[in-house]
Enzyme design. Structure first.
Site, PDB file in Angstrom:
ATOM      1  N   GLY A  10     -27.985   7.952 -13.693  1.00  0.00           N
ATOM      2  CA  GLY A  10     -27.005   9.027 -13.494  1.00  0.00           C
ATOM      3  C   GLY A  10     -26.103   8.727 -12.313  1.00  0.00           C
ATOM      4  O   GLY A  10     -26.206   7.672 -11.675  1.00  0.00           O
ATOM      5  N   PHE A  11     -25.241   9.668 -12.021  1.00  0.00           N
ATOM      6  CA  PHE A  11     -24.265   9.503 -10.948  1.00  0.00           C
ATOM      7  C   PHE A  11     -24.942   9.271  -9.590  1.00  0.00           C
ATOM      8  O   PHE A  11     -24.786   8.208  -8.973  1.00  0.00           O
ATOM      9  CB  PHE A  11     -23.345  10.740 -10.959  1.00  0.00           C
ATOM     10  N   ILE A  12     -25.753  10.201  -9.135  1.00  0.00           N
ATOM     11  CA  ILE A  12     -26.390  10.033  -7.815  1.00  0.00           C
ATOM     12  C   ILE A  12     -27.473   8.961  -7.896  1.00  0.00           C
ATOM     13  O   ILE A  12     -27.595   8.108  -7.005  1.00  0.00           O
ATOM     14  CB  ILE A  12     -26.986  11.372  -7.316  1.00  0.00           C
ATOM     15  N   ASP A  31     -34.772   6.520 -17.465  1.00  0.00           N
ATOM     16  CA  ASP A  31     -33.620   7.357 -17.828  1.00  0.00           C
ATOM     17  C   ASP A  31     -33.510   7.373 -19.350  1.00  0.00           C
ATOM     18  O   ASP A  31     -33.678   6.335 -19.994  1.00  0.00           O
ATOM     19  CB  ASP A  31     -32.339   6.779 -17.205  1.00  0.00           C
ATOM     20  N   GLY A  36     -26.913  10.013 -18.297  1.00  0.00           N
ATOM     21  CA  GLY A  36     -26.807   8.776 -17.522  1.00  0.00           C
ATOM     22  C   GLY A  36     -26.213   7.668 -18.388  1.00  0.00           C
ATOM     23  O   GLY A  36     -26.223   7.768 -19.623  1.00  0.00           O
ATOM     24  N   LEU A  76     -34.952  12.621 -10.014  1.00  0.00           N
ATOM     25  CA  LEU A  76     -33.561  13.081 -10.135  1.00  0.00           C
ATOM     26  C   LEU A  76     -33.200  13.469 -11.562  1.00  0.00           C
ATOM     27  O   LEU A  76     -32.141  14.050 -11.796  1.00  0.00           O
ATOM     28  CB  LEU A  76     -32.596  11.964  -9.673  1.00  0.00           C
ATOM     29  N   THR A  95     -36.246  20.325 -20.346  1.00  0.00           N
ATOM     30  CA  THR A  95     -36.194  19.146 -19.478  1.00  0.00           C
ATOM     31  C   THR A  95     -36.472  19.546 -18.033  1.00  0.00           C
ATOM     32  O   THR A  95     -37.263  18.896 -17.339  1.00  0.00           O
ATOM     33  CB  THR A  95     -34.790  18.494 -19.556  1.00  0.00           C
ATOM     34  N   ALA A 117     -35.273  16.321  -6.396  1.00  0.00           N
ATOM     35  CA  ALA A 117     -33.869  16.737  -6.213  1.00  0.00           C
ATOM     36  C   ALA A 117     -33.693  18.134  -6.796  1.00  0.00           C
ATOM     37  O   ALA A 117     -33.873  18.345  -7.989  1.00  0.00           O
ATOM     38  CB  ALA A 117     -32.945  15.750  -6.906  1.00  0.00           C
ATOM     39  N   TYR A 149     -30.595  28.028 -15.440  1.00  0.00           N
ATOM     40  CA  TYR A 149     -30.651  26.742 -14.738  1.00  0.00           C
ATOM     41  C   TYR A 149     -31.148  26.957 -13.306  1.00  0.00           C
ATOM     42  O   TYR A 149     -32.049  26.266 -12.835  1.00  0.00           O
ATOM     43  CB  TYR A 149     -29.260  26.091 -14.734  1.00  0.00           C
TER      44      TYR A 149
END
Ligand code: UDP
Length: 335
Positions: A10-12, A31, A36, A76, A95, A117, A149
């Site tokens: 993913g991004f981070i 992942d 991602g 994450l 998830t 995270a 969320y």
């Protein structure tokens, strides 16, 4: 050190992978490539200390495989982004709640340490001008997906804390406030890459609502080293830490700044929320972190200015890619 990262494509996650490889870690990523992308890992694929497993955190066997032998785990992997959450509430809940429970169990058995995270979303509609880790959470209706969320991530934190208290699992929690930077996609919400892309394409910048809602954006290049340091602090176990930007800005002013900085001719349009999002969305007017606890622990002091963040995101969106603006300088293994 041997490190496992769920959501590492993913991004981070992908920035964290580069950071840790550059520091000499062996890194294994799990992942499912739902949000991602392997493209995010293009600088590290082929590195001798990097391993990738495609799989979901809902699959205990896959989680066991990456956690086995790890000294520390960064969790994450999550369904993130307002668009994704409101359009796929059920998958997001599964998830974010069940997946985290699987990871907690697997890490407890493995004997590794864990960094979870979490998100500033958990504070909900609390408009305090200094949200601290003990601040109250003010959530809207449980029937609105956006708040499910926030509820799910709150439960993740409560699970992690219970594992720490009851079983002694060494787990620290970070709450990330609007982290932005290269590789973040606007597809699932995320205002900065969306507006930057629109500005570069000469399209209208879509500012939702009246544009007076505010956020404090932080740069991934400031966040990743802080997450890493927190994971190495024994006194962080059983605790949560805010990590956010220090500069509050309204979304309308952000749009104006993006247009000006990128020399774009794009107009700015106000779009009503009911046109912008599927049912189940409700916005937060304001979200301002108090970073004092992370500053005391690891000296967290984000330095990257919003202008620099915008320029780095823009460089990432231009057709010819500039060199990686974070410059972790990962050395590739000779093949
Ligand atoms: N937003 C906007 N235009 C967009 C995308 C988002 O005005 O194209 C707004 C959104 O309604 C919110 C803010 O920008 O008020 C931040 O949205 P984002 O999804 O990036 O983060 P979050 O709401 O989770 O803080």
């Amino acid at each position: 050190m041997k490190t496992a990262i769920t959501g590492g494509a993913g991004f981070i996650g992908s920035h964290l992978v580069e950071h840790l490889l550059a520091a000499g870690d062996t890194v294994t990523v799990l992942d499912d490539l739902s949000t991602g992308r392997l493209e995010n890992l293009r600088t590290v694929i082929g590195h001798r200390d990097f391993h990738f497993v495609e799989g979901t955190i809902l699959d205990r066997a896959a989680v066991d495989k990456v956690v086995a032998g790890a000294d520390r785990v960064f969790h994450l992997a999550a369904a993130v982004g307002v668009n994704l959450i409101v359009e796929h509430p059920l998958e997001s809940l599964r998830t974010n709640i069940h997946g985290t429970e699987v990871v907690l169990d697997a890490v407890l058995e493995s004997g590794a340490t864990l960094l979870l995270a979490s998100t500033s979303e958990i504070y909900g509609k609390n408009t305090s001008d200094s949200l601290s880790e003990e601040s109250d959470r003010i959530l809207g209706s449980a029937l609105k997906s956006r708040w499910t969320y926030a509820a799910a991530k709150g439960i993740d934190e409560a699970f992690a804390h219970a594992y720490w208290r009851q079983f002694g699992l060494p787990v620290a929690i970070v709450r990330l406030f609007n982290t932005v930077g290269p590789r973040q996609t606007g597809r699932y919400g995320m205002v900065v890459p969306r507006l930057v892309k629109q500005a570069l394409a000469g399209e209208p910048l879509t500012v939702y609502g009246d544009g007076h809602q505010t956020r404090c954006f932080s740069y991934v290049g400031d966040i990743v080293p802080a997450i890493t340091k927190i994971s190495e602090e024994k006194s962080a176990y059983g605790n949560a830490y805010n990590l956010g930007g220090s500069y509050e800005i309204s979304i309308l002013t952000l749009a104006e700044r993006i247009v000006e900085l990128l020399g774009s001719g794009s107009p700015i349009t106000l779009v009503p929320y009911e046109q912008a999002y599927a049912e189940g969305y409700e916005d937060m007017r304001r979200r301002v972190p108090n970073n004092g606890k992370a500053k005391d622990l690891v000296g967290f002091d984000p330095k990257t200015t919003l202008d620099q963040i915008i320029l780095n995101v823009a460089a990432d969106h231009r057709p010819v890619k500039a060199p990686d603006p974070l410059g972790w300088k990962v050395t590739m293994a000779a093949n």
